[in-house]
Every structure is written in C-alpha cells, then in structure tokens.
Scaffold this active site. Structure first.
Site, PDB file in Angstrom:
ATOM      1  N   LEU A  49      11.829 -20.561  -3.832  1.00 18.26           N
ATOM      2  CA  LEU A  49      10.715 -19.612  -3.424  1.00 18.26           C
ATOM      3  C   LEU A  49       9.293 -19.630  -4.270  1.00 18.26           C
ATOM      4  CD1 LEU A  49       9.910 -17.051  -1.387  1.00 18.26           C
ATOM      5  CD2 LEU A  49      10.707 -15.796  -3.190  1.00 18.26           C
TER       6      LEU A  49
ATOM      7  N   ASP B  66       0.837  -1.157  -0.015  1.00 14.67           N
ATOM      8  CA  ASP B  66       0.052   0.007   0.010  1.00 14.67           C
ATOM      9  C   ASP B  66       0.764   1.356  -0.016  1.00 14.67           C
ATOM     10  OD1 ASP B  66      -2.114   1.447   0.101  1.00 14.67           O
ATOM     11  OD2 ASP B  66      -2.673   1.334   2.164  1.00 14.67           O
TER      12      ASP B  66
ATOM     13  N   HIS C 203       3.135   3.483  -9.065  1.00 17.20           N
ATOM     14  CA  HIS C 203       3.030   2.067  -9.080  1.00 17.20           C
ATOM     15  C   HIS C 203       4.225   1.638  -9.666  1.00 17.20           C
ATOM     16  CE1 HIS C 203      -1.022   1.765  -7.640  1.00 17.20           C
ATOM     17  NE2 HIS C 203      -1.511   2.566  -8.664  1.00 17.20           N
TER      18      HIS C 203
END
Length: 253
Positions: free
Chosen positions: A137, A26, A43
């Site tokens: 991962l 956020d 962004h």
C-alpha cells in the site's frame, strides 16, 4: 497492524476495488467539543482512525490511500492547536514508522513541509527513507497541502523545463501536468467525514472523475463499517467517463 495487512480479503472484486482512495478526515474538533474536551483531544483520537483506515485499505487491495492531514489554510487556526498538531504529527511518525515498514507500506508526505518544525521534517524524512523500498500500500499524507498550490507548483516546474529547452510549450498536455503534480494519481473514490459537502482545496486536479462519498460520522468514529459503506457505494456507481451507460455496458461484455 497485522502481518497480512497487504493480503487482499476480496480479490474477486477486481477493478471494483478503487485503486486510489482519498479521505478528508473531518470532524476531530467537533468530536472533542461534544465531549467537553479541547479540540486537540479529537485530533489525538483521530490517530486511531488513521490506523483503522490504513489496515482496511491494505486488506482490501486498495493500492494508494491519500489522507488530508493538514491544509495550507489550517495555519489560520489557534496557535495552540497548530503547535499541538505538530507535536502529534511528530509523535505519530515516531511511533508508526516501524509498523509501516513491517507491513510493506510505502509512506510519503506531500505539501510544503518547509514550514514545519525541524523535528517534524526530520521524522518525515526518516519515515520516507525507512519505507522507500516497500511495495505494498502507498500511504500518502497531505500536510500543508492545497490543491491550488499543487497545480501552481506543477506549472512552475513545467515552465522551468520549457526555459531549459527540455520541452516546448506545445508539449504541455494533461499527462505532463499530471506527472508534475505532488500526487500524480487520479482519485477513484473520495471519502469525506463530518458531513460537510465540499472538497476544501484538496486534490483539485486529481478529483476530476472521482466518486464522492460523504459520511456524517466524525473522523474519530471512522471505522471499517464506514469504510465498507463507502466501498459499497463505489461499487454501485457506473463510472462512465463521458460515455453513455449503453457504451459502458458494451465495454463490459
């Protein structure tokens, strides 16, 4: 990303390292607005933080990293921002897939991707295909995702199995629900940047017993020091899962 991305640098921590970390990324828009830039610039800057988070998670032995990239409610944002996000998502996938493959990272997107433009859906499918055999991962991107959608979808899947005679109503328990979710792994540590103190319809079922770390840092400024602070917080927590502190201490002996 370095070639030793999945070589843990702190193996002595053992189970003190969260197996599954989820992040609500956020603050991109606010970061850009503070600099007099359009929200999309935030962004774009946030993509660098995604790279840093992936590298940190891999090097610290975290097994799964789930990132909340686009919620099912984000379609309500201005059309120019949404279309820009779609273009950014497609660009990031095209540019990062080889890095993910080279570093043994398995990539997956969860959410209703049917609403995305065709080029984005194609890029997602290609990234998932290329990395499907990787064993390091697990990187999960939640896109057009909502926790309520996830649970409702799981219920639908289970009802179909009941109707087909595969299982009975009595068979439906927490384990079956969990296995039917888009994300079937419980979250050990939730990190939210940007200072907001809510979970925003993210992984509602999976967050039942997670530790929650809130950072005021806006996502484009997220780096290894913030991630490390979250891990330090996690290691300082006593995870009781309904037991008393004394019971937990006895189990550790």
């Amino acid at each position: 990303m370095s070639k030793d991305l999945n070589t843990p640098i702190c193996p002595e921590d053992g189970d003190r390292v969260p197996a599954h970390v989820a992040i609500i990324m956020d603050g991109n828009g606010r970061w850009a607005q503070k600099r007099g830039q359009i929200r999309l610039a935030g962004h774009r800057a946030g993509v660098r933080s995604v790279r840093r988070a992936i590298e940190f998670a891999g090097r610290h032995g975290i097994r799964q990293l789930t990132l909340f990239a686009f919620s099912s409610e984000n379609w309500k944002r201005p059309e120019t921002e949404v279309s820009g996000l779609m273009e950014l998502f497609s660009w990031a996938l095209s540019n990062e897939t080889k890095h993910l493959a080279d570093n043994n990272i398995r990539f997956r997107v969860v959410g209703d991707t049917s609403r995305f433009p065709e080029n984005v859906q194609t890029a997602i499918s290609e990234a998932e295909r290329v990395t499907s055999g990787n064993t390091g991962l697990r990187l999960v991107i939640a896109a057009n995702y909502g926790g309520r959608w996830d649970i409702a979808r799981a219920v639908q899947l289970l009802l179909r199995r009941v109707q087909a005679g595969e299982i009975s109503v009595a068979d439906v328990d927490e384990d079956l629900v969990t296995a039917s979710l888009a994300v079937a792994e419980d979250v050990d540590l939730l990190i939210r940047t940007g200072g907001e103190r809510r979970i925003s319809n993210f992984l509602l079922w999976q967050l039942a017993y997670s530790e929650i770390y809130i950072s005021d840092v806006l996502w484009p400024d997220f780096d290894s020091s913030v991630f490390q602070a979250a891990l330090d917080y996690y290691r300082g927590r006593e995870r009781r899962f309904g037991r008393t502190s004394e019971q937990v201490q006895e189990r550790m002996l």
